[in-house]
Each structure stands twice: as structure tokens, then as C-alpha cells.
Design a protein around this motif. Structure first.
Motif, PDB file in Angstrom:
ATOM      1  N   GLU A 380      -3.106  89.236  97.151  1.00  0.00           N
ATOM      2  CA  GLU A 380      -2.017  89.920  96.550  1.00  0.00           C
ATOM      3  C   GLU A 380      -1.440  89.259  95.395  1.00  0.00           C
ATOM      4  N   ASN A 381      -0.958  90.069  94.702  1.00  0.00           N
ATOM      5  CA  ASN A 381      -0.101  89.561  93.437  1.00  0.00           C
ATOM      6  C   ASN A 381       1.086  89.354  93.352  1.00  0.00           C
ATOM      7  N   PHE A 382       1.754  88.327  93.455  1.00  0.00           N
ATOM      8  CA  PHE A 382       3.265  88.275  93.351  1.00  0.00           C
ATOM      9  C   PHE A 382       3.351  86.666  93.297  1.00  0.00           C
ATOM     10  N   TYR A 383       4.706  86.259  92.576  1.00  0.00           N
ATOM     11  CA  TYR A 383       4.763  84.973  92.489  1.00  0.00           C
ATOM     12  C   TYR A 383       6.156  84.512  93.316  1.00  0.00           C
ATOM     13  N   PHE A 384       6.091  83.534  94.079  1.00  0.00           N
ATOM     14  CA  PHE A 384       7.374  82.873  94.648  1.00  0.00           C
ATOM     15  C   PHE A 384       8.280  82.699  93.552  1.00  0.00           C
ATOM     16  N   THR A 385       9.709  83.117  93.623  1.00  0.00           N
ATOM     17  CA  THR A 385      10.647  82.855  92.824  1.00  0.00           C
ATOM     18  C   THR A 385      11.742  81.866  93.440  1.00  0.00           C
ATOM     19  N   GLY A 386      12.796  81.529  92.559  1.00  0.00           N
ATOM     20  CA  GLY A 386      13.664  80.753  92.902  1.00  0.00           C
ATOM     21  C   GLY A 386      13.224  79.167  92.610  1.00  0.00           C
ATOM     22  N   ILE A 387      12.451  78.939  91.699  1.00  0.00           N
ATOM     23  CA  ILE A 387      12.265  77.556  91.044  1.00  0.00           C
ATOM     24  C   ILE A 387      12.820  77.389  89.900  1.00  0.00           C
ATOM     25  N   PRO A 388      13.832  76.748  89.871  1.00  0.00           N
ATOM     26  CA  PRO A 388      14.702  76.710  88.677  1.00  0.00           C
ATOM     27  C   PRO A 388      14.280  75.702  87.582  1.00  0.00           C
ATOM     28  N   PHE A 390      16.280  73.293  84.720  1.00  0.00           N
ATOM     29  CA  PHE A 390      17.379  73.012  84.120  1.00  0.00           C
ATOM     30  C   PHE A 390      17.539  72.564  82.813  1.00  0.00           C
ATOM     31  N   SER A 391      18.496  72.494  82.029  1.00  0.00           N
ATOM     32  CA  SER A 391      18.555  72.106  80.740  1.00  0.00           C
ATOM     33  C   SER A 391      18.316  70.663  80.597  1.00  0.00           C
ATOM     34  N   PRO A 392      17.361  70.165  79.529  1.00  0.00           N
ATOM     35  CA  PRO A 392      17.334  68.843  79.433  1.00  0.00           C
ATOM     36  C   PRO A 392      18.530  68.141  78.930  1.00  0.00           C
ATOM     37  N   GLU A 393      18.380  66.962  78.796  1.00  0.00           N
ATOM     38  CA  GLU A 393      19.647  66.193  78.100  1.00  0.00           C
ATOM     39  C   GLU A 393      19.234  65.497  76.825  1.00  0.00           C
ATOM     40  N   ILE A 394      18.071  65.203  76.654  1.00  0.00           N
ATOM     41  CA  ILE A 394      17.720  64.665  75.435  1.00  0.00           C
ATOM     42  C   ILE A 394      16.667  65.589  74.674  1.00  0.00           C
ATOM     43  N   THR A 523      20.757  77.543  83.793  1.00  0.00           N
ATOM     44  CA  THR A 523      19.406  77.278  84.269  1.00  0.00           C
ATOM     45  C   THR A 523      18.314  78.502  83.888  1.00  0.00           C
ATOM     46  N   SER A 524      17.276  78.088  84.333  1.00  0.00           N
ATOM     47  CA  SER A 524      16.324  79.310  83.837  1.00  0.00           C
ATOM     48  C   SER A 524      15.433  79.355  85.121  1.00  0.00           C
ATOM     49  N   GLU A 525      14.645  80.480  85.396  1.00  0.00           N
ATOM     50  CA  GLU A 525      13.722  80.391  86.618  1.00  0.00           C
ATOM     51  C   GLU A 525      12.196  80.543  86.059  1.00  0.00           C
ATOM     52  N   VAL A 526      11.341  79.850  86.846  1.00  0.00           N
ATOM     53  CA  VAL A 526      10.126  79.421  86.380  1.00  0.00           C
ATOM     54  C   VAL A 526       9.461  80.875  86.324  1.00  0.00           C
ATOM     55  N   ASN A 527       9.366  81.547  87.195  1.00  0.00           N
ATOM     56  CA  ASN A 527       8.582  83.113  87.631  1.00  0.00           C
ATOM     57  C   ASN A 527       9.240  84.110  87.328  1.00  0.00           C
TER      58      ASN A 527
END
Ligand code: G4P
Length: 528
Positions: A380-388, A390-394, A523-527
């Protein structure tokens, strides 16, 4: 449910804390209870002491040791417990955040002397985002800590979670006498260096009984009665549903190094901590009880040692049964792959495994097929979501020192950022490559690895940014105008998502208030 029995006996969790609060010590005590180790001191701390070194090869050596302890599996009273380790060093914070996407609950260790610290706050933010159930262990009660009521108030306020005391301490520091267990109404007297077996709980159903005075003295007995009356009036019984929803955190007081109060917590943990649960994907929710296997990669460990140049992808099993040598569908690459040597992480060694069930974490040898967030299925074609993310700091500009090796450099940067070592941004309207990291160490790691593994020499030029915000808007034109107008501060991330790079909080707040049609995400999400 086909694998119901296996699923229901699993508990997959992580211990999180600010460095030095006692995570390693508590881990060790839990492993002792689980019989996974026999002696104290057996767990190599993967903590990289702040003062000990700034040499990343040394850190890497220690990290190498810690692969074996990345996941510690042990059994306790028929439960199979997967304890996922998280790096203590602040510079590896992103690793920790991603590990939190692979667990079903956490134990948060707080130092009773220091209270809520910087890392505690950040880690809890990730848990809150995901509604992760949390149990709090207030450690080092053998030290003169903060007033217990003040401490609980501080934790509630700072971490924005309601607390529910399960045990209650009698004094702290030199006067620490033990804890009263509100749940099973028993008194546990403190003795330093308690052995796992000789914790004697004294049952005290009625707190007014003189037995309490005999055990702790009149003054402390009176204080305890007063405290418990107050605590019970405020909290009542623990509502397990609220705990499972991440709204209320049961609290235990103890001293990890003395193995005191740890068993009480472990007993409650196996009773109430969540079993593996279903997960959202890009297409539908995957139920943990589904017959077909699915899982996702949440961490990639690359070995910097040239003698052992292997990568291990850590995969959390989400549904069905994973089997060795069976072909699985790698959704992003649209190809089928199989694994002949997947391994599980029993605390003593890495063992090749034949199968794994939801809640388990397996280590897959990787030759560059995986990036963080990759999903395997049975077709099946899907991606698990909810993998955040975060902003880097440097932030630093990547400067190519050898134009003959441009291709190698680009490939290297792509692969390293796939592993999650750092984030890559490309300046809007130009092609300045910007690398964002949480700590200085990663820049050293990247420079070293680009040269060693890809033969590409580079250097970094410091940039004056402090935060990256991902931008969205319902008004595409406004967003495009903003990006053009703020070209110096605009970039796209690896997935082509627009990002604003702020020089300071002041600039960021100004832009947020000047551009009400644009949403600034932290934040952003990988998938997604
Ligand atoms: P971490 O993994 O969260 O970074 O912390 P770790 O367990 O390594 O504990 C940090 C320090 O706190 C250690 O001392 C440890 O012995 C001590 N510690 C842990 N639990 C307790 C406790 O309940 N009471 C007291 N008083 N101390 C505790 P260290 O001196 O940094 O290391 P070590 O030389 O003792 O190993």
C-alpha cells in the motif's frame, strides 16, 4: 486481532530529562528490575558530558557504544518493554524529538533541586504536540530540593500539564524519610541503596493510625496527614483516560541512584501505560491490529568510524508482523526490498531477529535507501505522518572549496540531510546553500563526513539567523510577494517549502504582525 497477545503485552516508551537529572541512572534501575542486566554500572551512559569533550570523534565513539543501547528490550511480569534511549547532549536534540515519534508514552525525570530546566521544556513541547502520555519521576529526593508543592506548581505551569501525585514525599535531603503511596495506601521508608527486593512497604490504610507516628515521628506524621488531605482534596483518583490522552501526568517521588520509588513507578507504568496504538498516515489511519505489516524510519545512525562504515535505520513497527527475508514495499522509492539481518536490541547484545510486532523497533542495515520518515508496507502507498522538524538554531552558508567536486558535495549534503544530521535550505532566488543545525558539533560532523565519505571539501560561513519559520498562506500572491521582497531572508527547505529566516525575535515578531495573511509555523512535518 491476529497478534493481539503480542501487541497487548508491549510497552514502548522513552525516558526524557534535562542532562544530569538522572535518566541514565533510572534506566539502569529499570533494567535491573527487568533482569536485563545483573549489576549496577552496566549501562554505558550515552551521555556526552558537557565538560568532558568537544571532540566529535570522541563523541562519536561514545555514540557508537550507544547504538547497542538505543533500544533496550526487557521483560517485566510478562510485559515486553521497549525502552528507547535518547541522547543527552543538547546538540543531538533533533534525534531525541524524532525518537519521541516512535514511542507510545514517556517517563519524564525532573531533578527535585533544579526543577524544570531548558531541555525539559523543549522535550515536553514535543510530547504535548503529540498528546503523548507522560509519567513524571521527581528524582534526587535525597537532596535538599524545592518545596514539593512549589515544585509541582512550577511543573504544571511551565510544562502546561496537570499533575496527579501517586506518591508523596516525607521531607527531602538529609531528612528524607520516604514516600506515602496514595494509590495503595502504604508507606515506603527510605533507606539508601535499596536493593530491588528489600523495599518493604508498610500498609497504612488509616493515616490517623499511630503506626504512622511510630514510623516517621509525630511531627512528620502530622505534616504528612495535612499534605495528603490537601492532595486528595485537589486530585481525587487518577483518571486513566486523561493520562492516556496526555492531559494528566501521574507523579512519583524518589531517588534513582538509591533505587527508591522506582518500583512503584514501574508497577504503575505497566498497569496504565498505553499499548501500541494506531497511527495516522497520509491516506488513512493504520490500525495496530491490521494483518499487514507497516512501519516507519525515525532515526538513522551512521557510523563515522572508517572501519565500520555502516548505517542503521531504526524502524518502528506499526502494524502486522515484520518478517526477516520477506520483501516489503519502500513507498518513497517505489521498490521492494528485504532484510536478511534485521536486529532487535536486547539490552545485552544486538540479535538478529526473525520477526517483530507493533511497538517493536528493529535495526535495518542501510546502504543509503532510507531517509527519516520513510515508510515500509506490504504494497500500500502511504506515509506515516506526525514526524516533526524543528527550527535549527545555528545557520551557516555552505561554501564549496573544490569546484571539481561540486557533484559529490551536493550528493553528500543530500544524503546527510536525509539522515537528519542537519537541515538544508536554499536561499530564495539564488542558490546559496544554508545548513541549519541545533549545535556547533554537527557542522564539524558534516565537514568531516563530506570529506571522508564523498571526497568533498567545504567550509562554513556564519549567517546572522536565529530561527527558521515555515510559511503558509491562503493568499499565494501575498506569500510570493513576501518571499520576493524579503529575498535575503527567504529560502526553501529540502522539500521546496518556503521558509523565512529571522535574524532576531524582534524581526520575526515585526514580520508576523506586518503580515497577517501569512502564517509563520515553528515546526514542519517530514511527510506533509
Ligand atoms: P542523565 O542521564 O539524566 O544525564 O543523569 P545521570 O543518570 O547520569 O545522573 C546524573 C548525576 O546524578 C549522576 O552523578 C548520578 O549519580 C546522580 N543521581 C542520579 N539519581 C540521583 C539521586 O536520586 N540522588 C542523588 N543525590 N544523585 C543522583 P554524577 O556525579 O554526575 O555521576 P557519577 O559520577 O555519580 O556517575
Amino acid at each position: 486481532m491476529k497478534y493481539e497477545k503480542e501487541i497487548n503485552r508491549r510497552r514502548t516508551f522513552a525516558i526524557i530529562s534535562h542532562p544530569d537529572a538522572g535518566k541514565t541512572t533510572l534506566t539502569e534501575k529499570l533494567l535491573l528490575f527487568g533482569g536485563a542486566i545483573q549489576t549496577a554500572g552496566a549501562v554505558k551512559s550515552n551521555k556526552i558530558k558537557k565538560h568532558a569533550t568537544s571532540d566529535f570523534m570522541e563523541i562519536e565513539r561514545q555514540r557508537g557504544i550507544s547504538v547497542a543501547t538505543s533500544v533496550m528490550t526487557f521483560e517485566y511480569k510478562d510485559n515486553l518493554i521497549n525502552l528507547l534511549d535518547t541522547p543527552g547532549h543538547k546538540d543531538f536534540a533533533e534525534d531525541t524529538y524524532r525518537t519521541l515519534t516512535a514511542v507510545d508514552s514517556v517517563i519524564l525525570v525532573i531533578d527535585s533541586v533544579n526543577g524544570v530546566e531548558e531541555q525539559t521544556r523543549r522535550l515536553m513541547e514535543v510530547c504535548t504536540m503529540r498528546d503523548t502520555p507522560v509519567i513524571v519521576f521527581i528524582n534526587k529526593m535525597d537532596r535538599d530540593g524545592k518545596n514539593r508543592f512549589d515544585l509541582l506548581e512550577e511543573i504544571e505551569k511551565e510544562l502546561k500539564i496537570s499533575l496527579h501525585p501517586m506518591t508523596w514525599p516525607i521531607n527531602s535531603g538529609k531528612d528524607f524519610k520516604g514516600v506515602y503511596n496514595l494509590d495503595n495506601k502504604s508507606l515506603l521508608l527510605f533507606t539508601a541503596n535499596t536493593k530491588a527486593d528489600d523495599e518493604d512497604a508498610i500498609s497504612i490504610d488509616d493515616l490517623n493510625a499511630t503506626l504512622l507516628d511510630e514510623k516517621v515521628g509525630e511531627r512528620d506524621a502530622a505534616q504528612l496527614r495535612e499534605d495528603i488531605e490537601l492532595v486528595e482534596a485537589v486530585h481525587g483518583d487518577l483518571n486513566t483516560e486523561e493520562y492516556l490522552a496526555g492531559k494528566v501526568a501521574p507523579v512519583f517521588f524518589g531517588s534513582a541512584v538509591n533505587n527508591f520509588g522506582v518500583r512503584e513507578m514501574l508497577e504503575t507504568f505497566i498497569r496504565i501505560a498505553p499499548v501500541p496504538r494506531g497511527r495516522e498516515t497520509s491516506v488513512r489511519k493504520v490500525n495496530v491490529g491490521e494483518d499487514k505489516f507497516s512501519g516507519f524510519v525515525f532515526k538513522i545512525h551512521a557510523n563515522l568510524d572508517p572501519k565500520h562504515r555502516d548505517r542503521i535505520a531504526f524502524m518502528r513497527v506499526c502494524s502486522g508482523k515484520f518478517e526477516r527475508n520477506k520483501y516489503y514495499h519502500h513507498v518513497r522509492l517505489d521498490k521492494d526490498i528485504r532484510f536478511s539481518n534485521p536486529y532487535s536490541f536486547l539490552a545485552r547484545s544486538k540479535d538478529v531477529i526473525e520477526d517483530a510486532f507493533p511497538g517493536d523497533v528493529i535495526g535495518l542495515f542501510d546502504t543509503g535507501n532510507f531517509k527519516i520518515g520513510d515508510t515500509l508496507t506490504e504494497g500500500e502507498n502511504f506515509y506515516f505522518t506526525g514526524i516533526p522538524t524543528f527550527s535549527p538554531e545555528i545557520f551557516k552558508e555552505l561554501v564549496n572549496k573544490d569546484p571539481m567536486k561540486t557533484k559529490q558535495l551536493e550528493k553528500g549534503v543530500q544524503q546527510l540531510t536525509d539522515e537528519g544530521v542537519a537541515q538544508l535550505f536554499t536561499q530564495f532566488g539564488g542558490n546559496k546553500k544554508i545548513i541549519g543545525c541545533v549545535g556547533e558539533l554537527q557542522f564539524e560532523v558534516i565537514q568531516y563526513r563530506l570529506l571522508q565519505e564523498y571526497g568533498a571539501a567545504c567550509e562554513f560561513r556564519t549567517l546572522p539567523f536565529y530561527k527558521a519559520c515555515w510559511l503558509t498562506s491562503n493568499d499565494q500572491k501575498k506569500l510570493d510577494d513576501f518571499l520576493r521582497f524579503k529575498q535575503q531572508n527567504s529560502a526553501e527547505d529540502k522539500d521546496g517549502k518556503p521558509v523565512y529566516l529571522a535574524q532576531s525575535e524582534w524581526f520575526l515578531n515585526t514580520e508576523i504582525s506586518n503580515n497577517p495573511d501569512i502564517v509563520f509555523h515553528f515546526t514542519s512535518e517530514v511527510n506533509k
